[in-house]
Design an enzyme around this catalytic site. Structure first.
Site, PDB file in Angstrom:
ATOM      1  N   ASN A 108       7.390  -4.473  16.500  1.00  0.00           N
ATOM      2  CA  ASN A 108       7.359  -3.733  15.225  1.00  0.00           C
ATOM      3  C   ASN A 108       6.233  -2.722  15.145  1.00  0.00           C
ATOM      4  O   ASN A 108       6.414  -1.621  14.651  1.00  0.00           O
ATOM      5  CB  ASN A 108       7.201  -4.710  14.049  1.00  0.00           C
TER       6      ASN A 108
ATOM      7  N   GLY B 116      -9.687 -17.677  13.657  1.00  0.00           N
ATOM      8  CA  GLY B 116      -9.753 -16.218  13.800  1.00  0.00           C
ATOM      9  C   GLY B 116     -10.470 -15.500  12.664  1.00  0.00           C
ATOM     10  O   GLY B 116     -10.527 -14.269  12.664  1.00  0.00           O
TER      11      GLY B 116
ATOM     12  N   ASN C 292      12.754  -0.512   5.737  1.00  0.00           N
ATOM     13  CA  ASN C 292      13.931  -1.347   6.030  1.00  0.00           C
ATOM     14  C   ASN C 292      14.111  -2.453   4.989  1.00  0.00           C
ATOM     15  O   ASN C 292      15.065  -3.234   5.071  1.00  0.00           O
ATOM     16  CB  ASN C 292      13.863  -1.929   7.457  1.00  0.00           C
TER      17      ASN C 292
ATOM     18  N   ARG D 123     -10.278 -21.200   8.842  1.00  0.00           N
ATOM     19  CA  ARG D 123      -9.004 -20.668   9.317  1.00  0.00           C
ATOM     20  C   ARG D 123      -9.265 -19.990  10.667  1.00  0.00           C
ATOM     21  O   ARG D 123     -10.213 -19.205  10.780  1.00  0.00           O
ATOM     22  CB  ARG D 123      -8.471 -19.660   8.293  1.00  0.00           C
TER      23      ARG D 123
ATOM     24  N   TYR E  36      -2.121  -8.922  16.240  1.00  0.00           N
ATOM     25  CA  TYR E  36      -2.032  -7.947  15.142  1.00  0.00           C
ATOM     26  C   TYR E  36      -3.021  -6.806  15.365  1.00  0.00           C
ATOM     27  O   TYR E  36      -2.664  -5.628  15.400  1.00  0.00           O
ATOM     28  CB  TYR E  36      -2.302  -8.647  13.795  1.00  0.00           C
TER      29      TYR E  36
ATOM     30  N   ASP F 120      15.698   1.388   9.516  1.00  0.00           N
ATOM     31  CA  ASP F 120      14.729   0.749  10.388  1.00  0.00           C
ATOM     32  C   ASP F 120      14.217   1.770  11.408  1.00  0.00           C
ATOM     33  O   ASP F 120      14.988   2.614  11.885  1.00  0.00           O
ATOM     34  CB  ASP F 120      15.437  -0.402  11.115  1.00  0.00           C
TER      35      ASP F 120
ATOM     36  N   PHE G 142     -11.111 -21.692   2.854  1.00  0.00           N
ATOM     37  CA  PHE G 142     -11.108 -21.948   4.299  1.00  0.00           C
ATOM     38  C   PHE G 142     -12.522 -21.872   4.869  1.00  0.00           C
ATOM     39  O   PHE G 142     -12.943 -20.843   5.387  1.00  0.00           O
ATOM     40  CB  PHE G 142     -10.195 -20.954   5.017  1.00  0.00           C
TER      41      PHE G 142
ATOM     42  N   ILE H 125       0.839  -1.207   0.000  1.00  0.00           N
ATOM     43  CA  ILE H 125       0.000   0.000   0.000  1.00  0.00           C
ATOM     44  C   ILE H 125       0.873   1.256   0.000  1.00  0.00           C
ATOM     45  O   ILE H 125       0.614   2.219  -0.737  1.00  0.00           O
ATOM     46  CB  ILE H 125      -0.997  -0.024   1.180  1.00  0.00           C
TER      47      ILE H 125
HETATM   48  N1  UFG Z   1      -9.154 -17.258   2.218  1.00  0.00           N
HETATM   49  C1  UFG Z   1      -9.300 -18.520   1.688  1.00  0.00           C
HETATM   50  N2  UFG Z   1      -8.207 -19.130   1.159  1.00  0.00           N
HETATM   51  C2  UFG Z   1      -6.977 -18.544   1.145  1.00  0.00           C
HETATM   52  C3  UFG Z   1      -6.841 -17.242   1.687  1.00  0.00           C
HETATM   53  C4  UFG Z   1      -7.960 -16.634   2.217  1.00  0.00           C
HETATM   54  O1  UFG Z   1     -10.385 -19.104   1.696  1.00  0.00           O
HETATM   55  O2  UFG Z   1      -6.012 -19.167   0.659  1.00  0.00           O
HETATM   56  C5  UFG Z   1     -10.337 -16.587   2.767  1.00  0.00           C
HETATM   57  C6  UFG Z   1     -10.172 -16.220   4.227  1.00  0.00           C
HETATM   58  O3  UFG Z   1     -10.596 -17.262   5.046  1.00  0.00           O
HETATM   59  C7  UFG Z   1     -11.046 -14.975   4.313  1.00  0.00           C
HETATM   60  C8  UFG Z   1     -10.975 -14.351   2.902  1.00  0.00           C
HETATM   61  O4  UFG Z   1     -10.498 -15.387   2.064  1.00  0.00           O
HETATM   62  O5  UFG Z   1     -12.353 -15.334   4.544  1.00  0.00           O
HETATM   63  C9  UFG Z   1     -10.020 -13.196   2.832  1.00  0.00           C
HETATM   64  O6  UFG Z   1      -8.778 -13.583   3.408  1.00  0.00           O
HETATM   65  P1  UFG Z   1      -7.476 -12.703   3.324  1.00  0.00           P
HETATM   66  O7  UFG Z   1      -6.376 -13.484   3.986  1.00  0.00           O
HETATM   67  O8  UFG Z   1      -7.262 -12.235   1.929  1.00  0.00           O
HETATM   68  O9  UFG Z   1      -7.842 -11.424   4.176  1.00  0.00           O
HETATM   69  P2  UFG Z   1      -8.364 -11.323   5.693  1.00  0.00           P
HETATM   70  O10 UFG Z   1      -9.805 -10.969   5.618  1.00  0.00           O
HETATM   71  O11 UFG Z   1      -7.985 -12.485   6.501  1.00  0.00           O
HETATM   72  O12 UFG Z   1      -7.427 -10.159   6.226  1.00  0.00           O
HETATM   73  C10 UFG Z   1      -7.668  -8.814   6.009  1.00  0.00           C
HETATM   74  C11 UFG Z   1      -6.351  -8.081   6.006  1.00  0.00           C
HETATM   75  C12 UFG Z   1      -5.666  -8.206   7.335  1.00  0.00           C
HETATM   76  C13 UFG Z   1      -6.618  -7.722   8.413  1.00  0.00           C
HETATM   77  C14 UFG Z   1      -7.924  -8.468   8.339  1.00  0.00           C
HETATM   78  C15 UFG Z   1      -8.920  -7.884   9.307  1.00  0.00           C
HETATM   79  O13 UFG Z   1      -5.522  -8.585   4.992  1.00  0.00           O
HETATM   80  O14 UFG Z   1      -4.493  -7.425   7.337  1.00  0.00           O
HETATM   81  O15 UFG Z   1      -8.487  -8.337   7.043  1.00  0.00           O
HETATM   82  O16 UFG Z   1      -9.673  -8.899   9.836  1.00  0.00           O
HETATM   83  F1  UFG Z   1      -6.104  -7.942   9.632  1.00  0.00           F
END
Ligand code: UFG
Length: 327
Positions: A92, A284, A33, A282, A141, A51, A208, A13
């Protein structure tokens, strides 16, 4: 013209932001960094490789440039990793950020924009999520980002630092000219992984969870084009430079798509069929995350240019193709 420091400006970003700031005529210095950022993602800004832990060096940089504002993108972003290594995240995202704030205070920089996240809300109590929603981050996070928001508020009260915290939902897409784009290692985000599955003969995307209480059982997310994220930062910067008070805004389109809808849209954009495998949920992952960004639209006069999912995926696809061709 203002002088802007962009920390993490060689990352996904931050690199788009640095370029946009330069295009509208600001003097931009990127500080990164390069642990996850890439020097070649900094297209036209000046790059300083350093850094945030190195406070003496930060002092010298601030003394030299006399910044009008700081945009702080540097930080770790993986939810899963943050559960395993919380120490890395607090070091960090909080401690290194505090080093930066101490220099900001010392050199009396009064305008600060912070890259925050929807993860500060935790498991949603309702959707779409507005900024009045309770803040209960469920992983280190999200907690580290919320702590930094709270530190900023305290610095505002005590030292007059004005800040805008921008809580991103799912950043996606790439520069429409495909010069820069998403390039994480490891990549964990859905859209780039779906596009990589489209590129490989035997590749597939892991879904997931297909047993959520959503239209097709997969998770719903609000995908927001990286250019639209950056245009909101630009408006936030203008607001601060014109004297606006500290504030917090959501950045999302207010429309959610399931994982299967993303795969379908990617098949349409790429013209390829994309294989998937159903895996367990997955840890969380909330079922639905959708932003209410009405206040951002009204107060910052923000108008997303690329709200359409297929356009977001099209730009990500152009970037992925170019990246693979160059590998
Ligand atoms: N997903 C899959 N398969 C994958 C990757 C992701 O099914 O290989 C699903 C995840 O379960 C989720 C959706 O796709 O439901 C989006 O997942 P991402 O990993 O792309 O993004 P997230 O929603 O987990 O994460 C985003 C930001 C994080 C932030 C979060 C807030 O990238 O930085 O939203 O909850 F913390």
């Amino acid at each position: 013209m203002a002088k802007i420091l962009v920390t993490g400006g060689a990352g996904y970003i931050g690199s788009h932001m640095a370029e946009m700031l330069g295009e509208v005529g600001h003097k931009v210095v990127v500080l990164d960094n390069l642990k996850s950022g890439k020097a070649n993602a900094v297209l036209s800004a000046e790059l300083i490789v350093a850094d945030l832990a190195n406070q003496a060096y930060l002092d010298a940089v601030f003394a030299q440039y006399k910044f009008d504002a700081v945009m702080h993108f540097a930080g770790l972003i993986q939810v899963g990793e943050s559960v395993i290594y919380p120490d890395k995240y607090y070091q960090n995202n909080v401690a290194a950020g505090l080093n930066l704030l101490n220099v900001v205070k010392k050199f009396a920089v009064k305008n600060f924009i912070f890259s925050s996240t929807a993860a500060v809300y935790g498991e949603p109590k309702y959707v779409p999520i507005d900024t009045k929603h309770a803040l209960f981050p469920v992983n280190p996070y999200g907690k580290s980002k919320l702590m930094f928001e709270q530190i900023l508020a305290d610095y505002g009260n005590a030292f007059g630092l004005r800040s805008i915290c921008l809580r991103y939902f799912n950043a996606a897409g790439a520069d429409p000219l495909a010069r820069i784009g998403e390039n994480h290692n490891p990549e964990t985000h859905l859209i780039p992984l779906v596009l990589r599955a489209a590129c490989s003969e035997d590749g597939s995307i892991k879904v997931f969870g297909n047993d959520y209480n959503t239209s097709d059982g997969s998770c719903v997310r609000d995908y927001i084009h990286v250019v639209d994220l950056c245009s909101a930062h630009l408006l936030a910067l203008d607001a601060l430079l014109s004297g606006a008070k500290s504030n917090v805004y959501n950045l999302g389109n207010g429309k959610g798509y399931t994982v299967f809808e993303v795969i379908k849209a990617a098949e349409k954009v790429t013209g390829r069929s994309i294989k998937f495998e159903i895996h367990g949920r997955r840890a969380g992952d909330p079922a639905v995350l959708v932003a209410d960004a009405e206040r951002t639209i009204k107060e910052l006069n923000w108008q997303p240019q690329y709200p359409d999912l297929e356009t977001i995926i099209k730009h990500a696809w152009q970037w992925e193709k170019k990246r693979f061709a160059n590998e």
